[in-house]
Design a protein around this motif. Structure first.
Motif, short mmCIF file in Angstrom:
data_model
loop_
_atom_site.label_atom_id
_atom_site.label_comp_id
_atom_site.label_asym_id
_atom_site.label_seq_id
_atom_site.Cartn_x
_atom_site.Cartn_y
_atom_site.Cartn_z
N MET A 161 21.19 16.87 4.03
CA MET A 161 20.34 16.38 2.95
C MET A 161 18.92 16.08 3.44
N ILE A 162 18.82 15.47 4.63
CA ILE A 162 17.49 15.10 5.11
C ILE A 162 16.64 16.34 5.38
N HIS A 163 17.25 17.40 5.87
CA HIS A 163 16.49 18.62 6.14
C HIS A 163 16.12 19.33 4.84
N GLN A 164 16.97 19.22 3.83
CA GLN A 164 16.64 19.75 2.52
C GLN A 164 15.43 19.04 1.94
N LEU A 165 15.37 17.72 2.15
CA LEU A 165 14.25 16.94 1.65
C LEU A 165 12.97 17.28 2.40
N VAL A 166 13.05 17.43 3.73
CA VAL A 166 11.87 17.82 4.51
C VAL A 166 11.36 19.17 4.05
N SER A 167 12.26 20.11 3.79
CA SER A 167 11.85 21.44 3.32
C SER A 167 11.16 21.35 1.97
N LEU A 168 11.68 20.49 1.10
CA LEU A 168 11.05 20.30 -0.21
C LEU A 168 9.62 19.79 -0.05
N PHE A 169 9.42 18.86 0.86
CA PHE A 169 8.09 18.31 1.09
C PHE A 169 7.15 19.37 1.67
N LEU A 170 7.67 20.18 2.55
CA LEU A 170 6.82 21.20 3.16
C LEU A 170 6.46 22.30 2.18
N ASP A 171 7.31 22.56 1.19
CA ASP A 171 7.12 23.68 0.27
C ASP A 171 6.28 23.34 -0.95
N HIS A 172 5.91 22.07 -1.14
CA HIS A 172 5.12 21.68 -2.31
C HIS A 172 3.83 20.98 -1.87
N ASP A 173 2.89 20.89 -2.80
CA ASP A 173 1.56 20.39 -2.44
C ASP A 173 1.12 19.13 -3.19
N ARG A 174 1.56 18.94 -4.42
CA ARG A 174 1.08 17.82 -5.24
C ARG A 174 2.19 16.78 -5.41
N PHE A 175 1.93 15.56 -4.92
CA PHE A 175 2.94 14.52 -4.90
C PHE A 175 2.45 13.24 -5.57
N VAL A 176 3.38 12.56 -6.22
CA VAL A 176 3.18 11.17 -6.66
C VAL A 176 4.28 10.35 -5.99
N VAL A 177 3.90 9.24 -5.38
CA VAL A 177 4.86 8.34 -4.74
C VAL A 177 4.74 6.99 -5.43
N THR A 178 5.87 6.46 -5.88
CA THR A 178 5.84 5.19 -6.61
C THR A 178 7.03 4.32 -6.22
N THR A 179 7.00 3.07 -6.68
CA THR A 179 8.07 2.13 -6.39
C THR A 179 8.17 1.12 -7.53
N HIS A 180 9.00 0.11 -7.35
CA HIS A 180 9.32 -0.81 -8.43
C HIS A 180 8.21 -1.80 -8.73
N THR A 181 8.33 -2.47 -9.87
CA THR A 181 7.39 -3.50 -10.25
C THR A 181 7.40 -4.62 -9.21
N ARG A 182 6.28 -5.34 -9.14
CA ARG A 182 6.12 -6.42 -8.17
C ARG A 182 6.60 -5.97 -6.79
N PRO A 183 5.97 -4.97 -6.22
CA PRO A 183 6.46 -4.40 -4.96
C PRO A 183 6.51 -5.43 -3.83
#
Length: 367
Positions: free
Chosen positions: A1-23
């Motif tokens: 799974m971790i390598h699948q996720l790394v590949s996904l990150f390498l293969d795409h260019d535009r990202f949004v990273v977010t988290t919960h309220t009151r971080p």
């Protein structure tokens, strides 16, 4: 799974990273670390949250790049045009606050990186492990799986804050030997020192925050033979002192430090309802209790938002405690029949009478 996720990150260019309220430290630290990592890979990254970083974490490298979601067209276009949206340290749409619907409806690939149980089903890819000490631990694993040499001072600081805060400064049961090995690696690769970080997070309070702590500690109530304790933060107190609700971070831990207390609660009144923080020690698990009120979290640290008034929420949550916590036969019925009622004689204490009177007075003045 971790390598699948790394590949996904390498293969795409535009990202949004977010988290919960009151971080908190884990949420913001994980977000900053992942954003820093993706930028090192040459990606376009937007860090967008419903709430701004809390005052005691605003010093962290990269917080100036965190946008507060306001529903503006530009932000909606960013969410709609993202190729990948990564949600960190929470697994429900509601916990994303005002931007939850826009995140979920985006055509982007939705990735969850989290260590909480029972995620919602709308995520396309998950990197999740409940036994992990923190989301920061999972982000560390992801980065190391690609290239540990990318860990610099900024990235190490963010991950150290994430792991350190969510392990209670390495005192919770989730602190394993592997966690210490990860932290040692961060200290060495980033060349960072723990002392200034701890001072910035835990030894920095505003005057208003200190006054709020004093007022809040005065609301302390103990129930079920002193095994359950709770604090209350009404909106009127926040207004009178001029403190931000973020200043309440960590208040619940003062209750848990009392000898004999196994479960601690913090009730914070808001315009839409009451926020409840659940904390516990040992085998007094609170996650199912929080789930009963629409929340969730870890076995010893959970939260819920109850869309009811402060008094009613206190009464219902405290009354429900014996259904989820074994207080023993002598205290099983020694709960709280009404908000503020003492466990032994059913009579309101002078302090609770004054507190309830102030609430009734506030209601009558606002009617």
């Amino acid at each position: 799974m971790i390598h699948q996720l790394v590949s996904l990150f390498l293969d795409h260019d535009r990202f949004v990273v977010t988290t919960h309220t009151r971080p908190d430290g884990d949420a913001l630290g994980s977000q900053l670390a992942l954003g820093h990592f993706l930028r090192k890979l040459g990606k376009e990254v937007h860090l967008i949250n419903t709430d701004a970083p809390p005052y005691n974490l605003s010093w962290m490298p990269g917080t100036d790049a965190v946008e507060v979601f306001d529903g503006a067209l530009r932000q909606l276009e960013i969410l709609a045009g993202a190729e990948v949206i990564v949600v960190l340290d929470t697994n429900t749409e509601e916990r994303l606050g005002k931007m939850g619907a826009a995140v979920r409806s985006s055509p982007a690939v939705k990735v969850l990186i989290d260590h909480h149980p029972t995620p919602e089903s709308w995520f396309d890819l998950q990197y999740r492990r409940e036994s992990a000490s923190s989301t920061g631990e999972l982000v560390y694993e992801l980065i190391v799986a690609h290239d540990p040499g990318l860990i610099d001072a900024a990235l190490a600081t963010a991950l150290y804050v994430a792991i350190m805060t969510d392990t209670g400064s390495f005192r919770y049961s989730s602190t394993t030997a592997e966690v210490h090995r990860i932290v040692a690696d961060l200290l060495e690769r980033g060349g960072i020192e723990p002392a200034p970080i701890h001072a910035a997070i835990f030894d920095t309070r505003s005057v208003e925050g200190l006054r709020l702590l004093s007022r809040t500690l005065d609301t302390l109530s103990l129930r079920y033979g002193g095994q359950l304790g709770y604090l209350v933060v009404p909106q009127r107190t926040l207004r009178e002192i001029g403190a931000d609700v973020q200043e309440t971070e960590g208040f619940v831990n003062y209750v848990l430090s009392i000898e004999g207390v196994r479960v601690a609660l913090l009730f914070i009144e808001t315009e839409r309802g009451t926020k409840v923080s659940f904390r516990s020690k040992g085998d007094a698990y609170v996650h199912e209790w929080a789930q009963h009120f629409g929340g969730g979290g870890h076995r010893n640290a959970s939260g819920a938002f109850v869309r009811k008034g402060l008094e009613e929420t206190i009464r219902e949550v405290v009354d429900a405690a014996p259904r989820f916590i074994d207080f023993g036969p002598e205290t099983a019925t020694a709960g709280c029949g009404a908000a503020g009622r003492a466990p032994d004689d059913g009579v309101l204490s002078p302090e609770d009478e004054a507190y309830l009177a102030s609430l009734l007075d506030l209601k009558s003045r606002n009617a």
